[in-house]
Design an enzyme around this catalytic site. Structure first.
Site, PDB file in Angstrom:
ATOM      1  N   LYS A 162     -14.016   3.227  -2.653  1.00  0.00           N
ATOM      2  CA  LYS A 162     -12.810   3.964  -2.312  1.00  0.00           C
ATOM      3  C   LYS A 162     -12.543   3.831  -0.817  1.00  0.00           C
ATOM      4  O   LYS A 162     -13.475   3.999   0.008  1.00  0.00           O
ATOM      5  CB  LYS A 162     -12.968   5.448  -2.677  1.00  0.00           C
ATOM      6  CG  LYS A 162     -12.938   5.683  -4.181  1.00  0.00           C
ATOM      7  CD  LYS A 162     -11.580   5.364  -4.764  1.00  0.00           C
ATOM      8  CE  LYS A 162     -11.431   5.820  -6.190  1.00  0.00           C
ATOM      9  NZ  LYS A 162     -10.144   5.392  -6.773  1.00  0.00           N
ATOM     10  N   ASP A 191     -10.246   0.343  -3.367  1.00  0.00           N
ATOM     11  CA  ASP A 191      -9.118   1.083  -3.933  1.00  0.00           C
ATOM     12  C   ASP A 191      -8.677   2.140  -2.923  1.00  0.00           C
ATOM     13  O   ASP A 191      -9.456   3.035  -2.586  1.00  0.00           O
ATOM     14  CB  ASP A 191      -9.544   1.752  -5.245  1.00  0.00           C
ATOM     15  CG  ASP A 191      -8.400   2.504  -5.911  1.00  0.00           C
ATOM     16  OD1 ASP A 191      -7.269   2.491  -5.386  1.00  0.00           O
ATOM     17  OD2 ASP A 191      -8.649   3.105  -6.977  1.00  0.00           O
ATOM     18  N   GLU A 217      -6.923  -2.537  -4.432  1.00  0.00           N
ATOM     19  CA  GLU A 217      -6.079  -1.786  -5.377  1.00  0.00           C
ATOM     20  C   GLU A 217      -5.283  -0.706  -4.639  1.00  0.00           C
ATOM     21  O   GLU A 217      -5.838  -0.006  -3.789  1.00  0.00           O
ATOM     22  CB  GLU A 217      -7.006  -1.159  -6.419  1.00  0.00           C
ATOM     23  CG  GLU A 217      -6.341  -0.321  -7.487  1.00  0.00           C
ATOM     24  CD  GLU A 217      -7.381   0.096  -8.547  1.00  0.00           C
ATOM     25  OE1 GLU A 217      -8.120  -0.766  -9.069  1.00  0.00           O
ATOM     26  OE2 GLU A 217      -7.471   1.302  -8.832  1.00  0.00           O
ATOM     27  N   ASP A 242      -2.202   0.402  -9.528  1.00  0.00           N
ATOM     28  CA  ASP A 242      -2.866   1.346 -10.436  1.00  0.00           C
ATOM     29  C   ASP A 242      -1.916   2.497 -10.749  1.00  0.00           C
ATOM     30  O   ASP A 242      -1.144   2.429 -11.709  1.00  0.00           O
ATOM     31  CB  ASP A 242      -4.186   1.828  -9.818  1.00  0.00           C
ATOM     32  CG  ASP A 242      -4.843   2.948 -10.601  1.00  0.00           C
ATOM     33  OD1 ASP A 242      -4.412   3.227 -11.737  1.00  0.00           O
ATOM     34  OD2 ASP A 242      -5.797   3.581 -10.084  1.00  0.00           O
ATOM     35  N   LYS A 266      -5.307   1.731 -17.660  1.00  0.00           N
ATOM     36  CA  LYS A 266      -6.083   2.946 -17.928  1.00  0.00           C
ATOM     37  C   LYS A 266      -5.624   3.526 -19.249  1.00  0.00           C
ATOM     38  O   LYS A 266      -4.466   3.946 -19.376  1.00  0.00           O
ATOM     39  CB  LYS A 266      -5.887   3.964 -16.802  1.00  0.00           C
ATOM     40  CG  LYS A 266      -6.590   3.570 -15.502  1.00  0.00           C
ATOM     41  CD  LYS A 266      -6.396   4.632 -14.448  1.00  0.00           C
ATOM     42  CE  LYS A 266      -7.215   4.296 -13.197  1.00  0.00           C
ATOM     43  NZ  LYS A 266      -6.854   5.160 -12.067  1.00  0.00           N
ATOM     44  N   GLN A 294      -9.895   6.920 -15.193  1.00  0.00           N
ATOM     45  CA  GLN A 294      -9.164   8.071 -14.677  1.00  0.00           C
ATOM     46  C   GLN A 294     -10.144   9.193 -14.353  1.00  0.00           C
ATOM     47  O   GLN A 294      -9.850  10.367 -14.520  1.00  0.00           O
ATOM     48  CB  GLN A 294      -8.147   8.511 -15.737  1.00  0.00           C
ATOM     49  CG  GLN A 294      -6.983   9.295 -15.188  1.00  0.00           C
ATOM     50  CD  GLN A 294      -6.076   8.443 -14.351  1.00  0.00           C
ATOM     51  OE1 GLN A 294      -5.301   7.678 -14.873  1.00  0.00           O
ATOM     52  NE2 GLN A 294      -6.177   8.568 -13.043  1.00  0.00           N
TER      53      GLN A 294
HETATM   54  C1  MUC Z   1      -8.674   5.186  -9.448  1.00  0.00           C
HETATM   55  O1  MUC Z   1      -8.830   4.038  -9.825  1.00  0.00           O
HETATM   56  O2  MUC Z   1      -7.775   5.391  -8.669  1.00  0.00           O
HETATM   57  C2  MUC Z   1      -8.735   8.329  -8.780  1.00  0.00           C
HETATM   58  C3  MUC Z   1      -7.534   8.938  -8.883  1.00  0.00           C
HETATM   59  C4  MUC Z   1      -6.972   8.557 -10.079  1.00  0.00           C
HETATM   60  O3  MUC Z   1      -5.868   8.878 -10.516  1.00  0.00           O
HETATM   61  O4  MUC Z   1      -7.806   7.706 -10.733  1.00  0.00           O
HETATM   62  C5  MUC Z   1      -9.011   7.608 -10.022  1.00  0.00           C
HETATM   63  C6  MUC Z   1      -9.596   6.270  -9.933  1.00  0.00           C
HETATM   64 MG    MG Z   2      -7.132   3.221  -8.539  1.00  0.00          MG
END
Ligand code: MUC
Ligand code: MG
Length: 367
Positions: A162, A191, A217, A242, A266, A294
């Site tokens: 992250k 991400d 991402e 995403d 997702k 998620q």
């Molecule tokens: C992600 O891939 O972003 C964090 C916030 C969300 O909405 O999903 C997660 C993981």
């Molecule tokens: Mg993401």
């Protein structure tokens, strides 16, 4: 077989290790378990994880959308009437997670009634998925320790780090340290959860040049229309979308608008039906996909793996399936396991979700 009623059960299970990221934090899984009942006694099950900072939904709004808006039009339909069910649900805009949970519960019923696994019904490519682990914000040492723990205990070799913090050097330092600790073989990607501007993103990508990232991402907000396009034009890495791609139409808009070159799928927001449409669209356009997470528990992760394992394109790279490892408990009677970096699907009809009723009783919030 006819749908007779839909249960929406709010529950809360604390995380042992909260996940921090640029748009929020998850300290406990406050989800809604969705159960679609039928006149033949079969029950379709799925999970709805509210993500207000991403889709504007809450536990209460998910339950209200399903109970007040969707259920009246779904009761009396056959679980096979999925297109009719979607036409009804789509009279309401938004609410992707509520719609996705209903969709997956209907697929579960179809699989259960046929005695076939949903993954096989969808595509049947394989019975397993390699796993990628998500490393949330922390001190650099703790982020490195998290990666090493997942590698040593679960054999995971693919990691999503992250990013999106300020100053951006915090994230650059963390990425460099994780690469250093894991060595050159590990797969790493980042991400940003929309935390950076396009200019900050490009500056970070240049600084991360030596880290050997696979892709990046959602670094900047979906509303930065020209900024995102500029980033894609200047980036040497693929840029995945995403949370900006919650429908096939949004995928089309982002990709044809030049704002993304890869897509995170997702199931928590597009279920199985719309996820298939997203996948088909991406394959038609010739762009790559990743199975995202998620911040699902075991029920949601099983849904992600069910879809991911069904298709060559989604099973071809590790899916994000490990967030449940940081939860203090879960709802499945037979817990999921990740060994040698792989999650095996249970060989059962439907999605294969068997709820441990005692655990549900312990964590449900409506009694
Ligand atoms: C992600 O891939 O972003 C964090 C916030 C969300 O909405 O999903 C997660 C993981
Ligand atoms: Mg993401």
């Amino acid at each position: 077989m006819k749908i007779t009623r839909i249960e929406t059960i709010p529950y809360s299970i604390p995380f042992t290790k909260p996940l921090y990221f640029a748009s929020g934090v998850v300290t406990s899984a406050e989800h809604v378990l969705v159960r679609v009942h039928t006149d033949e006694g079969l029950i379709g099950t799925a999970d709805a994880p509210p993500r207000p900072y991403t889709y504007g939904e809450t536990q209460a709004s998910i339950a209200a959308a399903i109970n007040d808006l969707f259920a009246p039009g779904l009761i009396g339909l056959s679980p096979l009437d999925r297109e009719t069910a979607h036409a009804h649900m789509n009279r309401t805009v938004g609410n992707p997670v509520a719609k996705a949970a209903v969709d997956m519960a209907l697929w579960d019923l179809v699989g259960l009634s046929l005695g076939v696994s949903v993954s096989q019904l969808l595509g049947g490519y394989t019975d397993r998925m390699r796993v990628a682990h998500m490393i949330g914000f922390s001190e650099t040492d703790a982020m490195v320790a998290d990666a090493l723990r997942m590698r040593d205990q679960h054999g995971i070799t693919s990691f999503k780090i992250k990013v999106g913090r300020h100053p951006i050097e915090l994230d650059i330092q963390a990425c460099l340290a994780v690469r250093d600790a894991l060595g050159p073989q590990a797969e790493l990607y980042i991400d940003g959860n929309r935390g950076w501007t396009a200019a900050e993103s490009l500056r970070a990508l240049h600084a991360l040049d030596g880290v050997g990232l696979l892709f990046a991402e959602e670094l900047c907000p979906a509303d930065d229309v020209l900024g995102r396009r500029w980033l894609v034009q200047h980036s040497h890495l693929p840029i995945y979308a995403d949370e900006s791609v919650t429908t096939p139409a949004e995928v089309t808009r982002e990709v044809l608008g030049g704002a993304a070159t890869g897509i995170s799928i997702k199931t928590a927001r597009t279920g199985f039906t719309a996820s298939q449409r997203v996948l088909n669209l991406c394959q038609g356009l010739g762009i790559e996909v990743v199975m995202g997470n998620q911040i699902d528990g075991q029920v949601g992760s099983l849904c992600t793996a069910t879809f991911g394992a069904a298709f060559k394109a989604t099973a071809g790279r590790p899916g994000e399936l490990s967030n449940f490892l940081d939860m203090s408990n879960d709802l499945l009677a037979e817990p999921l396991a990740i060994e040698d970096g792989v999650l095996l699907l249970p060989q059962r009809p439907g999605i294969g979700i068997e709820i441990d009723e005692a655990k549900l009783d312990r964590y449900r919030q409506d009694r």
